[in-house]
Design an enzyme around this catalytic site. Structure first.
Site, PDB file in Angstrom:
ATOM      1  N   ASP A   1      -2.651 -10.824  -2.336  1.00 26.53           N
ATOM      2  CA  ASP A   1      -3.250 -10.256  -1.128  1.00 26.53           C
ATOM      3  C   ASP A   1      -4.699  -9.865  -1.430  1.00 26.53           C
ATOM      4  O   ASP A   1      -5.035  -9.492  -2.560  1.00 26.53           O
ATOM      5  CB  ASP A   1      -2.456  -9.023  -0.714  1.00 26.53           C
ATOM      6  CG  ASP A   1      -2.845  -8.478   0.647  1.00 26.53           C
ATOM      7  OD1 ASP A   1      -2.118  -8.724   1.608  1.00 26.53           O
ATOM      8  OD2 ASP A   1      -3.886  -7.780   0.735  1.00 26.53           O
TER       9      ASP A   1
ATOM     10  N   HIS B   1      -6.298  -7.274  -0.618  1.00 26.54           N
ATOM     11  CA  HIS B   1      -6.434  -5.847  -0.896  1.00 26.54           C
ATOM     12  C   HIS B   1      -5.661  -5.473  -2.149  1.00 26.54           C
ATOM     13  O   HIS B   1      -4.606  -6.052  -2.431  1.00 26.54           O
ATOM     14  CB  HIS B   1      -5.903  -5.012   0.278  1.00 26.54           C
ATOM     15  CG  HIS B   1      -6.540  -5.321   1.582  1.00 26.54           C
ATOM     16  ND1 HIS B   1      -6.008  -6.236   2.481  1.00 26.54           N
ATOM     17  CD2 HIS B   1      -7.673  -4.849   2.152  1.00 26.54           C
ATOM     18  CE1 HIS B   1      -6.788  -6.310   3.539  1.00 26.54           C
ATOM     19  NE2 HIS B   1      -7.807  -5.484   3.369  1.00 26.54           N
TER      20      HIS B   1
ATOM     21  N   ASP C   1      -4.655 -12.878   3.343  1.00 27.46           N
ATOM     22  CA  ASP C   1      -5.904 -12.408   3.934  1.00 27.46           C
ATOM     23  C   ASP C   1      -7.122 -12.676   3.066  1.00 27.46           C
ATOM     24  O   ASP C   1      -8.238 -12.296   3.428  1.00 27.46           O
ATOM     25  CB  ASP C   1      -5.819 -10.925   4.315  1.00 27.46           C
ATOM     26  CG  ASP C   1      -5.021 -10.098   3.333  1.00 27.46           C
ATOM     27  OD1 ASP C   1      -4.656 -10.617   2.261  1.00 27.46           O
ATOM     28  OD2 ASP C   1      -4.745  -8.923   3.635  1.00 27.46           O
TER      29      ASP C   1
ATOM     30  N   HIS D   1       0.814  -1.223   0.000  1.00 26.98           N
ATOM     31  CA  HIS D   1       0.000   0.000   0.000  1.00 26.98           C
ATOM     32  C   HIS D   1       0.848   1.273   0.000  1.00 26.98           C
ATOM     33  O   HIS D   1       0.303   2.368  -0.182  1.00 26.98           O
ATOM     34  CB  HIS D   1      -0.932   0.026   1.212  1.00 26.98           C
ATOM     35  CG  HIS D   1      -2.003  -1.017   1.186  1.00 26.98           C
ATOM     36  ND1 HIS D   1      -2.844  -1.207   0.105  1.00 26.98           N
ATOM     37  CD2 HIS D   1      -2.372  -1.941   2.109  1.00 26.98           C
ATOM     38  CE1 HIS D   1      -3.672  -2.198   0.365  1.00 26.98           C
ATOM     39  NE2 HIS D   1      -3.400  -2.668   1.572  1.00 26.98           N
TER      40      HIS D   1
END
Length: 334
Positions: free
Chosen positions: A159, A161, A246, A122
């Site tokens: 991931d 996200h 995740d 991120h």
């Protein structure tokens, strides 16, 4: 596998109620202690010059000063303490270690996997967010491209996200391919199908925002129908997995349904793809916040490289997910 790990990564203290804690690495280490053939390497702290190769120099200085002053809350999700500066450099350095090991020929049972923290995908060119300060995969990718004979790097981000930071850093670069599978509508809310790369980097950025409930079948279809043909066209010298766990069915912050066995099959497929392309392969840890699910999944990745044959999913792809995959194929002429 060889795992990159450094004790300094435990000193990044996010607080007892934060999902991204040092317990993540402790859980992974406990799980790996029960498995055969695990070896650890410390790597080196990332040099400032390596970090500044993909991040704004003023931003890097701001992070250093923020930590030196004792840290605090950078934003609602991203916190630091004084030790975060060294931990962030350690995490980026471990990613660089993994890439260098892979490029130097480590493969098979010696395939490198960096398990540093804080995570990185991120972190944008000039901003920290989403638990991340420096983009570990970004730093490592750029370092790889500075080696003779390394012209193209591919990053596959599984991931849950979207890795907005990795996309931000490389969106206009034709020498880095990025593909993200992420849950639609989840933080940070970015990563649309039609974002395919900048004017001089068309078809080097694939986003696959799948609906909640997608699992082993949908992720396998994405690899088979999108990732593999796209990488055959891109022909990378290095293949990095931004390995967040995740999307696991037991992770507390997502609605995806990938199983531990599913991560094993994904591992098998990316290994097959890297072998077919004769590309070096490295793994870099991102998210994963259910400790047992995270530890079991990393253990599964290791077991696949240690000879385990994972079970391939054999169900049907959800119609909503199939439409997204088809849209992405169309956007990239695949």
């Amino acid at each position: 596998m060889r795992f990159g790990y450094r004790e300094a990564c435990l000193d990044h203290d996010t607080g007892a109620r934060h999902p991204e804690t040092a317990d993540r690495l402790r859980a992974i280490r406990r799980a790996l202690s029960k498995r055969h053939g695990v070896a650890y390497r410390e790597g080196s702290l990332a040099d400032r010059s390596a970090i500044e190769a993909v991040h704004d120099a003023d931003y890097v200085a701001e992070v250093e000063e923020f930590c030196a002053d004792g840290g605090g809350t950078w934003d609602a999700d991203t916190v630091a303490v004084e030790a975060t500066w060294e931990a962030a450099r350690a995490s980026a350095g471990l990613a660089c270690w993994a890439v260098e090991e892979a490029l130097d020929g480590a493969d098979g049972r010696q395939t490198p996997f960096s398990i540093g923290r804080p995570p990185g995908h991120h972190a944008e060119y000039d901003e920290a967010m989403g638990f991340c300060f420096f983009n570990n995969v970004g730093v490592a990718s750029q370092q790889a491209l500075e080696r003779d004979g390394i012209d193209r790097v591919a990053v596959f981000d599984w991931d849950v996200h979207h890795g907005n930071g990795t996309q931000d850093i490389f969106y206009d670069r034709s020498d880095v391919f990025y593909m993200s599978i992420h849950e639609r509508g989840l933080f940070p809310g970015t990563g649309e199908v039609l974002e395919t790369g900048g004017p001089d980097a068309r078809r080097t950025n694939i986003n696959l925002p799948l609906p909640g409930g997608s699992g082993d079948d949908e992720y396998t279809a994405a690899v088979d129908r999108l990732l593999e043909p796209a990488l055959e066209r891109f022909d990378p010298d290095l293949f990095i997995i931004s390995a967040g766990f995740d999307a696991h069915e037991h992770d507390p912050i997502s609605r995806m349904r990938v199983s531990t066995e599913g991560y094993g099959h994904l591992t098998k497929r990316v290994r097959e793809i890297s072998d077919d392309l004769d590309a070096a392969l490295a793994f870099v840890l991102e998210g994963g916040y259910g400790l047992d699910a995270l530890a079991d999944s990393v253990g599964m990745v290791h077991e696949v490289f240690d000879g385990r044959e994972p079970i391939a999913p054999d169900g049907d792809v959800m119609s909503k997910s199939k439409r997204v995959i088809d849209d992405a194929r169309d956007a990239h002429d695949l």
